[in-house]
Design a protein around this motif. Structure first.
Motif, PDB file in Angstrom:
ATOM      1  N   ASN A 119       0.823  -1.209   0.000  1.00 14.86           N
ATOM      2  CA  ASN A 119       0.000   0.000   0.000  1.00 14.86           C
ATOM      3  C   ASN A 119       0.858   1.260   0.000  1.00 14.86           C
ATOM      4  O   ASN A 119       0.512   2.256  -0.646  1.00 14.86           O
ATOM      5  N   TYR A 120       1.977   1.200   0.726  1.00 10.73           N
ATOM      6  CA  TYR A 120       2.888   2.353   0.766  1.00 10.73           C
ATOM      7  C   TYR A 120       3.511   2.588  -0.602  1.00 10.73           C
ATOM      8  O   TYR A 120       3.637   3.736  -1.044  1.00 10.73           O
ATOM      9  N   ARG A 121       3.901   1.520  -1.293  1.00 11.26           N
ATOM     10  CA  ARG A 121       4.444   1.660  -2.648  1.00 11.26           C
ATOM     11  C   ARG A 121       3.415   2.327  -3.567  1.00 11.26           C
ATOM     12  O   ARG A 121       3.749   3.226  -4.344  1.00 11.26           O
ATOM     13  N   ARG A 122       2.177   1.893  -3.485  1.00  9.60           N
ATOM     14  CA  ARG A 122       1.127   2.463  -4.317  1.00  9.60           C
ATOM     15  C   ARG A 122       0.968   3.964  -4.015  1.00  9.60           C
ATOM     16  O   ARG A 122       0.796   4.781  -4.921  1.00  9.60           O
ATOM     17  N   TYR A 123       1.057   4.309  -2.741  1.00 11.82           N
ATOM     18  CA  TYR A 123       0.960   5.721  -2.338  1.00 11.82           C
ATOM     19  C   TYR A 123       2.110   6.540  -2.921  1.00 11.82           C
ATOM     20  O   TYR A 123       1.907   7.648  -3.442  1.00 11.82           O
ATOM     21  N   LEU A 124       3.336   6.017  -2.847  1.00 10.47           N
ATOM     22  CA  LEU A 124       4.496   6.745  -3.354  1.00 10.47           C
ATOM     23  C   LEU A 124       4.421   6.952  -4.860  1.00 10.47           C
ATOM     24  O   LEU A 124       4.819   8.006  -5.373  1.00 10.47           O
ATOM     25  N   VAL A 125       3.915   5.955  -5.561  1.00 13.39           N
ATOM     26  CA  VAL A 125       3.868   6.026  -7.017  1.00 13.39           C
ATOM     27  C   VAL A 125       2.690   6.863  -7.493  1.00 13.39           C
ATOM     28  O   VAL A 125       2.835   7.777  -8.316  1.00 13.39           O
ATOM     29  N   ARG A 126       1.509   6.577  -6.964  1.00 19.16           N
ATOM     30  CA  ARG A 126       0.296   7.214  -7.476  1.00 19.16           C
ATOM     31  C   ARG A 126       0.049   8.595  -6.882  1.00 19.16           C
ATOM     32  O   ARG A 126      -0.337   9.518  -7.599  1.00 19.16           O
ATOM     33  N   THR A 134      13.764   6.398  -5.998  1.00 21.69           N
ATOM     34  CA  THR A 134      13.366   6.961  -4.708  1.00 21.69           C
ATOM     35  C   THR A 134      12.404   6.026  -3.990  1.00 21.69           C
ATOM     36  O   THR A 134      12.497   5.831  -2.774  1.00 21.69           O
ATOM     37  N   VAL A 135      11.468   5.466  -4.747  1.00 20.13           N
ATOM     38  CA  VAL A 135      10.521   4.507  -4.158  1.00 20.13           C
ATOM     39  C   VAL A 135      11.272   3.340  -3.547  1.00 20.13           C
ATOM     40  O   VAL A 135      10.971   2.892  -2.428  1.00 20.13           O
ATOM     41  N   LYS A 136      12.278   2.846  -4.237  1.00 20.27           N
ATOM     42  CA  LYS A 136      13.069   1.714  -3.737  1.00 20.27           C
ATOM     43  C   LYS A 136      13.746   2.066  -2.422  1.00 20.27           C
ATOM     44  O   LYS A 136      13.709   1.288  -1.451  1.00 20.27           O
ATOM     45  N   HIS A 137      14.377   3.252  -2.351  1.00 14.77           N
ATOM     46  CA  HIS A 137      15.063   3.662  -1.129  1.00 14.77           C
ATOM     47  C   HIS A 137      14.070   3.863   0.018  1.00 14.77           C
ATOM     48  O   HIS A 137      14.331   3.467   1.160  1.00 14.77           O
ATOM     49  N   TYR A 138      12.934   4.474  -0.276  1.00 14.40           N
ATOM     50  CA  TYR A 138      11.948   4.734   0.773  1.00 14.40           C
ATOM     51  C   TYR A 138      11.363   3.428   1.316  1.00 14.40           C
ATOM     52  O   TYR A 138      11.135   3.298   2.520  1.00 14.40           O
ATOM     53  N   LEU A 139      11.111   2.479   0.434  1.00 18.30           N
ATOM     54  CA  LEU A 139      10.588   1.189   0.893  1.00 18.30           C
ATOM     55  C   LEU A 139      11.603   0.453   1.761  1.00 18.30           C
ATOM     56  O   LEU A 139      11.240  -0.171   2.768  1.00 18.30           O
ATOM     57  N   ARG A 140      12.853   0.527   1.382  1.00 18.44           N
ATOM     58  CA  ARG A 140      13.894  -0.128   2.182  1.00 18.44           C
ATOM     59  C   ARG A 140      13.959   0.494   3.577  1.00 18.44           C
ATOM     60  O   ARG A 140      14.042  -0.211   4.587  1.00 18.44           O
ATOM     61  N   SER A 141      13.910   1.824   3.654  1.00 14.99           N
ATOM     62  CA  SER A 141      13.949   2.496   4.948  1.00 14.99           C
ATOM     63  C   SER A 141      12.702   2.183   5.765  1.00 14.99           C
ATOM     64  O   SER A 141      12.775   2.005   6.990  1.00 14.99           O
ATOM     65  N   ALA A 142      11.550   2.123   5.096  1.00 17.21           N
ATOM     66  CA  ALA A 142      10.305   1.803   5.801  1.00 17.21           C
ATOM     67  C   ALA A 142      10.375   0.389   6.383  1.00 17.21           C
ATOM     68  O   ALA A 142       9.911   0.142   7.509  1.00 17.21           O
ATOM     69  N   VAL A 184      18.576   9.985   2.751  1.00 18.72           N
ATOM     70  CA  VAL A 184      17.398   9.144   2.516  1.00 18.72           C
ATOM     71  C   VAL A 184      16.631   8.830   3.788  1.00 18.72           C
ATOM     72  O   VAL A 184      15.408   8.983   3.841  1.00 18.72           O
ATOM     73  N   THR A 185      17.327   8.389   4.833  1.00 19.47           N
ATOM     74  CA  THR A 185      16.643   7.789   5.972  1.00 19.47           C
ATOM     75  C   THR A 185      15.642   8.719   6.638  1.00 19.47           C
ATOM     76  O   THR A 185      14.478   8.355   6.845  1.00 19.47           O
ATOM     77  N   LEU A 186      16.059   9.925   7.018  1.00 15.00           N
ATOM     78  CA  LEU A 186      15.148  10.821   7.724  1.00 15.00           C
ATOM     79  C   LEU A 186      13.997  11.305   6.836  1.00 15.00           C
ATOM     80  O   LEU A 186      12.840  11.279   7.272  1.00 15.00           O
ATOM     81  N   PRO A 187      14.254  11.723   5.583  1.00 13.96           N
ATOM     82  CA  PRO A 187      13.117  12.081   4.723  1.00 13.96           C
ATOM     83  C   PRO A 187      12.168  10.912   4.488  1.00 13.96           C
ATOM     84  O   PRO A 187      10.945  11.089   4.453  1.00 13.96           O
ATOM     85  N   SER A 188      12.714   9.706   4.332  1.00 13.71           N
ATOM     86  CA  SER A 188      11.842   8.549   4.104  1.00 13.71           C
ATOM     87  C   SER A 188      11.040   8.208   5.353  1.00 13.71           C
ATOM     88  O   SER A 188       9.893   7.763   5.264  1.00 13.71           O
ATOM     89  N   LEU A 189      11.621   8.439   6.535  1.00 14.29           N
ATOM     90  CA  LEU A 189      10.887   8.203   7.774  1.00 14.29           C
ATOM     91  C   LEU A 189       9.712   9.175   7.883  1.00 14.29           C
ATOM     92  O   LEU A 189       8.603   8.782   8.270  1.00 14.29           O
ATOM     93  N   ARG A 190       9.943  10.426   7.547  1.00 14.28           N
ATOM     94  CA  ARG A 190       8.831  11.387   7.552  1.00 14.28           C
ATOM     95  C   ARG A 190       7.758  10.961   6.565  1.00 14.28           C
ATOM     96  O   ARG A 190       6.552  11.060   6.833  1.00 14.28           O
ATOM     97  N   SER A 191       8.185  10.472   5.411  1.00 12.21           N
ATOM     98  CA  SER A 191       7.231  10.054   4.386  1.00 12.21           C
ATOM     99  C   SER A 191       6.362   8.905   4.861  1.00 12.21           C
ATOM    100  O   SER A 191       5.136   8.933   4.725  1.00 12.21           O
ATOM    101  N   VAL A 192       6.980   7.888   5.440  1.00 14.54           N
ATOM    102  CA  VAL A 192       6.204   6.721   5.864  1.00 14.54           C
ATOM    103  C   VAL A 192       5.292   7.075   7.034  1.00 14.54           C
ATOM    104  O   VAL A 192       4.172   6.555   7.146  1.00 14.54           O
ATOM    105  N   LEU A 193       5.725   7.996   7.911  1.00 16.80           N
ATOM    106  CA  LEU A 193       4.870   8.415   9.019  1.00 16.80           C
ATOM    107  C   LEU A 193       3.660   9.188   8.515  1.00 16.80           C
ATOM    108  O   LEU A 193       2.548   9.049   9.048  1.00 16.80           O
TER     109      LEU A 193
END
Length: 407
Positions: A119-126, A134-142, A184-193
Motif C-alpha cells: 500500500n505504501y508503494r502504491r501511495y508513493l507512485v500514485r 526513490t521509491v526503492k530507497h523509501y521502501l527499504r527504509s520503511a 534518505v533515511t530521515l526524509p523517508s521516515l517522515r514520508s512513511v509516518l
C-alpha cells in the motif's frame, strides 16, 4: 583444439523450446553478447526445454513460478551455473517478447508488513509520483523502521508515539558507521509516518517528530573544488568508448547541474540538435527544456558517433557490456566515483556537482530565482538553503510586509 571444437560445435536443443533456439542466438548476438556467452544461454535453454518436456509442460506453462522451480531443481542438483533469476532473464525476456510465456508476476503479500509496504508503494507512485529509485530507497527504509518496532505492526502502530520515533532515530544514528550526510533515511521516515497517519495505521501525525538531522544544512564545504572537477574531466580517456561516455556524462553534470537520475533517463529523442536544446525529465514527472551548451553537445556527439554500441535501448547512455541497456542511477554515481579515483581526488558524486554549480552561481551574483530555475526546484524554499550562505540574499526570498493590515 578439442575444447575449441566443443565451443564451436552447435548445441542441439530438443523439446518444447527447440523452435526458438536459433532466434535466441540471433537476439543475443544483436544485444552484443560474446559467442561463448550465447552458447551458455543456449545450453541453459536446452536444459530448460528438457525439464519442461519431462513434466509434460508446454511453453505457455513457463510461468514465473515454474521458472523458479526449474532454478531450484538446478541448485538442488549442485549446478554452479544457470541457477539464478539473472541467468534465466535473457531467455525469459526473449520468449516473453514473442508473447509465448506469461509476463512476470509478483507474489501477493502474505504478511501484514508486506501488505502495508504494498500500500505504501502504491501511495508513493500514485499519490507522490516519485521516481522508481526513490521509491526503492523509501521502501527499504520503511522496512527497517517497521522491523524495529517492538511488536507486530497491527499492535505497535496504533500505539506509536513521538518518543518512539525519536528513539528510533537515535538508535539509527548510533548504529551508523559513516559520518557522511544521509539523504534518505530521515526524509523517508517522515514520508512513511505521513502515509501511516493518512492511511489510518497511526492515529497521530508524527512526521514532525523526526529530528531535522545533521544532513539538513548545506554549506560551501560541500562544494567541489574546480580544479578537482577539471582533473576528473581530464582523467577520462577520450580515446576509449568508456572514456568518451564518462566524459560526456561528467561534463553534462557540471554544465547543466543535472541529477544522476535525469542523466540516466535521457533518451535519444530528447536531444534537439537543430534547436540546440535538451529535454530533461526531472522529479515528480516534471519536464524542462534546457539550452544545450556547445561543449556538451560536442561530447555527446562524439560518444554517439564513436563509442555508443548498437542497442535497441532508447536511452542516450548505455552500458559497455552486453546486453547494452540504459544506465541505472547507481551506475552514474559509480562512474563518477571511479573517475575521481583515476584523477586522484576526493570522491564526489552527481549531487555534489549539482551543489557546486549552485554555489558558483551564488558567488557570481546570480539571483535565487535564476539558481532555482537552473536547478529546476519545484519550490523556492528548496533553493533557500543556498541563501543561508549569503545573508544578504535572504531578502530576495522575504515576502513583503502587508501594508495597512489590522494590528
Amino acid at each position: 583444439m578439442d575444447s575449441e571444437n566443443r565451443t564451436r560445435r552447435r548445441i542441439v536443443v530438443g523439446g518444447a523450446l527447440a523452435p526458438f533456439a536459433d532466434g535466441l542466438r540471433s537476439e543475443l548476438a544483436v544485444q552484443g553478447y560474446a559467442a561463448d556467452t550465447v552458447a551458455d544461454h543456449v545450453h541453459l535453454l536446452a536444459d530448460l526445454s528438457g525439464w519442461l518436456s519431462d513434466r509434460g509442460m508446454v511453453v505457455a506453462n513457463l510461468t514465473s513460478v515454474a521458472a523458479r522451480e526449474f532454478l531450484a531443481v538446478r541448485r538442488a542438483q549442485g549446478r554452479q551455473r544457470g541457477v539464478t533469476d539473472r541467468a534465466l532473464a535473457p531467455i525469459l525476456g526473449y520468449l516473453r517478447g514473442l508473447g509465448l510465456v506469461p509476463p512476470p508476476t509478483v507474489p501477493p503479500p502474505t504478511t501484514a508488513v508486506e501488505l502495508l509496504l504494498t500500500n505504501y508503494r502504491r501511495y508513493l507512485v500514485r499519490e507522490r509520483g516519485l521516481a522508481d529509485s526513490t521509491v526503492k530507497h523509501y521502501l527499504r527504509s520503511a522496512r527497517v523502521f517497521l522491523a524495529w518496532l517492538p511488536g507486530t505492526v497491527d499492535r505497535s502502530l496504533p500505539q506509536l508515539s513521538a518518543a518512539q520515533v525519536v528513539e528510533f532515530v537515535r538508535d539509527w544514528n548510533a548504529s551508523r558507521r559513516s559520518t557522511a550526510n544521509d539523504m534518505v533515511t530521515l526524509p523517508s521516515l517522515r514520508s512513511v509516518l505521513r502515509f501511516l497517519h493518512v492511511a489510518g495505521y497511526v492515529p497521530a501525525a508524527l512526521a514532525g517528530a523526526v529530528p531535522a538531522g545533521r544532513g539538513q544544512p548545506r554549506n560551501l564545504r560541500r562544494a567541489v573544488r574546480s580544479d578537482h572537477v577539471q582533473a576528473v574531466l581530464a582523467g577520462c580517456d577520450r580515446g576509449s568508448a568508456v572514456g568518451r561516455r564518462d566524459y560526456a556524462i561528467v561534463l553534462m553534470l557540471t554544465r547543466l547541474a543535472l541529477r544522476g537520475g535525469e542523466v540516466a533517463r535521457l533518451e535519444l529523442g530528447d536531444v534537439n540538435w537543430r534547436a540546440g536544446d535538451l529535454t530533461i525529465r526531472g522529479k515528480g514527472g516534471r519536464v524542462d527544456v534546457l539550452p544545450l551548451p556547445a561543449d556538451v553537445g560536442a561530447a555527446m556527439a562524439d560518444y554517439l558517433l564513436r563509442a555508443r554500441p548498437t542497442s535497441p535501448a532508447r536511452t542516450l547512455f548505455v552500458t559497455t557490456k552486453a546486453p547494452f541497456t540504459g544506465l541505472a542511477v547507481p551506475t552514474i554515481t559509480g562512474l563518477v566515483a571511479a573517475a575521481c579515483a583515476r584523477a586522484g581526488v576526493s570522491r564526489f558524486g552527481p549531487h555534489r556537482i549539482r551543489h557546486t554549480v549552485a554555489c558558483g552561481l551564488l558567488a557570481d551574483g546570480a539571483s535565487m530565482e535564476e539558481i532555482s530555475q537552473l536547478l529546476r526546484h519545484a519550490q523556492q524554499r528548496t533553493t533557500a538553503i543556498y541563501a543561508r550562505l549569503d545573508e544578504s540574499r535572504l531578502a530576495e526570498l522575504a515576502l513583503p510586509c502587508p501594508q495597512g493590515a489590522p494590528r
